[in-house]
Design an enzyme around this catalytic site. Structure first.
Site, PDB file in Angstrom:
ATOM      1  N   GLU A 105       0.820  -1.229   0.000  1.00  0.00           N
ATOM      2  CA  GLU A 105       0.000   0.000   0.000  1.00  0.00           C
ATOM      3  C   GLU A 105       0.847   1.269   0.000  1.00  0.00           C
ATOM      4  OE1 GLU A 105      -2.999  -0.167   3.013  1.00  0.00           O
ATOM      5  OE2 GLU A 105      -3.538  -2.223   2.538  1.00  0.00           O
ATOM      6  N   GLY A 106       1.906   1.246  -0.801  1.00  0.00           N
ATOM      7  CA  GLY A 106       2.818   2.378  -0.910  1.00  0.00           C
ATOM      8  C   GLY A 106       4.110   2.093  -0.193  1.00  0.00           C
TER       9      GLY A 106
END
Length: 639
Positions: free
Chosen positions: A417-418
């Site tokens: 997620e990043g």
């Protein structure tokens, strides 16, 4: 327009700009430590607390009796009976409201539940998190129509597993290159999807999918897609160094017809929907990091007290004791960050709603980095036993402690997620947004001389008011933060908050100096911006730890011990912040950049001689075109 400019335009268009409340973290980066935004914290809703505690008690019993983390690790799959049991508990509907068949847990108790489940099996935690934090329930809750909510949320609450599909083989953090297409049919009743999605967590077993695709001339758009639709093929179940039980795969769409009614939001809003979903969805990763920290602390404490060397327990030797102190203090701080940020996310009343984009991103970044360090310290504390697998330890008659597994399982959190690098750039962009708005054409590469001159006058007026506030403020007053100066043997946390307030002003000045020095080139100074973000993360963590300690004291819950943990954490964090401030201006960024260019040009390839490359032949990135060995459906049916 260049590829880089197009990527920036797409990302900027997706930013959510309208918020109903302030952001503590944004203010912190501007040199204003607005403690009143975090302290005193309102007490959680009593009814929500009772509901959450009752569910946690049932979930704890289930995890202890039904989830065998070692078996999941050995078999690389979550047993069907565990999935069925989680369905009976209602665990797939923790974040879904009661009106749609879910439990309606607050963010606070949802994240506590993930910490609990993740401690039993990180793979099960990832299953539940991907389903609810970024899968179908969250984007529909925020952007879905009533018809969509009524159609899909009850199914998700009953256990219809969902997945989120954004990443592609050649697309990671650059959404402008998204290749999966969604072409409207002639009558406008449906879209036809074509493309390939990579690293689809839950995608191998999902019943429902959230898919991001490019609608021609309109942009990235979000859809709910039935996973058994004709033309969808799961081509591979991926295997990783950790989280061996997750069902993560490669999914292909070939002429998949999706009803127009399944579109979430308007055409072109897909990336904004994805980013907004992640604002609170990212908190699931810090939740599982908190669970990991608690396990590291328990295991490290027990081991350091039982293992003896040179006539006394190893925990009483400074080299090991310092690692144990780091784990204890950091776990306390991570739980403080998680609880406070979760409570901010729960404040749904319009007059109290906060902008938590930066807080959630900081929580994800900081927790994933610090949890990895704690797990690494635990492995080091246990020496050879830390490197040995739990099964091997048990086979020779010792306690099977999965320390090395935890290290492998946690590693993905710095990428999920990043990645940490992308998170630093995202936070930095939000942190310097006020400067960029003021500077405007002054830092633009395309502005004319007249535009730059006009922008210079505007910026001068702003900074003439703002800069003096960074040299003096309430934080320097001797009685400031008096709530945190408690007599009776408690450590003094007030002086840590005063130090953090002064450090926040110093950070804002440093950001301004960077803007003045590099102007439009500041966004390319990623190492500088990364340190700015890391300083802000430490100051946020210090504040959260102090606020959490004071709240526990007021509740009568181990107040003195909480103050001791917060004090120790702040002392450790201050050392890290001092180092980061020094390296803002005294670093090797320039020589490193020069050397990296030389390496990329192959000028140092001679240094690679004398080895054998064990990699298999093949392209760095797989061709999206199906090959002869593909198209095999590897869905696993879960009753």
């Amino acid at each position: 327009m260049t590829t880089e400019d197009e990527a920036r335009r797409v990302a900027e268009a997706a930013r959510q700009r309208e918020w109903r409340g302030p952001s503590f973290a944004r203010e912190l980066f501007l040199g204003r430590l607005r403690l009143g935004l975090l302290h005193p914290r309102p007490l959680p809703d009593e009814a929500a607390t009772r509901t959450g505690e009752r569910f946690l008690a049932r979930l704890r019993e289930f995890c202890a009796s039904k989830i065998d983390g070692a078996q999941i690790e050995r078999d690389a799959r979550i047993p069907d009976d565990v999935i069925a049991g989680l369905r009976e508990l209602g665990a797939f509907g923790m974040k879904i409201g009661e009106a749609h068949g879910g439990l309606g847990l607050s963010h606070l108790f949802y994240n506590r539940a993930l910490a609990l489940v993740g401690s039993a099996s990180p793979a099960v935690g990832a299953l539940l998190s991907a389903h609810q934090s970024i899968g179908v329930p969250q984007p529909l809750k925020l952007f879905g129509t009533e018809e969509q909510k009524n159609a899909y949320l009850p199914r998700c609450a009953r256990g219809a597993i969902s997945a989120f599909l954004l990443t592609e083989p050649d697309v990671g953090s650059d959404p402008a290159r998204l290749a999966t297409s969604a072409v409207p049919d002639e009558d406008g009743e449906a879209y036809v999807l074509d493309g390939v999605k990579l690293w689809t967590t839950n995608g191998v077993v999902a019943e429902l999918l959230v898919v991001m695709a490019q609608v021609p001339d309109r942009g990235i758009t979000a859809f709910v897609v039935e996973a058994d639709s004709p033309g969808i093929t799961v081509e591979n179940r991926n295997a990783f160094m950790g989280l061996r039980g997750i069902e993560n795969g490669v999914t292909r769409f070939h002429q998949v017809r999706v009803p127009a009614a399944n579109r979430i939001g308007e055409e072109g809003e897909g990336l904004r929907i994805a980013l907004t979903t992640l604002n609170t969805g990212r908190l699931s990763l810090p939740a599982m990091c908190v669970g990991a920290g608690k396990w590291c602390l328990k295991t490290g404490r027990e081991w350091a007290g039982a293992r003896e060397q040179w006539g006394r327990p190893i925990g009483k030797h400074e080299a090991i004791g310092s690692r144990l102190a780091f784990i204890a203090a950091t776990t306390f701080a991570l739980e403080a960050i998680l609880d406070i940020t979760s409570e901010l996310a729960d404040e749904d009343r319009p007059e109290h709603r906060h902008d938590i984009r930066i807080e959630a991103a900081l929580a994800k970044l900081y927790a994933s980095e610090m949890a990895w360090r704690m797990a690494d310290d635990l492995v080091q504390m246990r020496g050879g036993r830390g490197y040995e697998t739990a099964d091997s330890l048990a086979a020779r008659g010792e306690r099977g402690v999965p320390a090395e597994q935890l290290l492998r399982d946690l590693r993905i959190n710095r990428i999920f997620e990043g990645s940490s690098e992308i998170m630093r750039l995202f936070i930095a962009r939000e942190a310097v947004d006020a400067h960029l708005k003021v500077a405007g054409d002054l830092v633009s590469r395309d502005a004319s001389f007249t535009q730059k001159r006009r922008a210079a006058f505007s910026a001068t007026a702003f900074y003439a008011r703002w800069l003096p506030s960074l040299a003096a403020g309430r934080g320097q007053l001797p009685l400031a933060y008096g709530d945190f100066h408690i007599p009776g043997g408690h450590p003094d946390l007030a002086h840590h908050l005063r130090w953090a307030e002064r450090a926040s002003r110093r950070l804002a000045r440093s950001t301004f100096y960077g803007m003045s020095r590099w102007q439009g080139r500041l966004e390319a100074k990623q190492a500088f911006l990364g340190r700015v973000v890391d300083i802000g993360a430490e100051l946020f963590a210090m504040t959260a730890a102090c606020v959490h300690a004071e709240r526990l004291r007021r509740r009568g819950e181990s107040g003195r011990e909480a103050y001791e943990l917060a004090d120790a954490f702040c002392e450790q964090a201050r050392q890290r912040v001092a180092d980061l401030f020094h390296h803002l201006w005294h670093n090797t960024d320039g020589p490193d950049h020069t050397l990296s260019r030389a390496v990329l040009e192959g000028r140092h390839a001679w240094l690679e001689s004398g080895i054998i490359d064990a990699s298999t032949p093949g392209p760095w990135i797989a061709d999206a075109t199906p090959g002869p060995s593909k198209r095999a459906d590897v869905h696993r049916s879960i009753p």
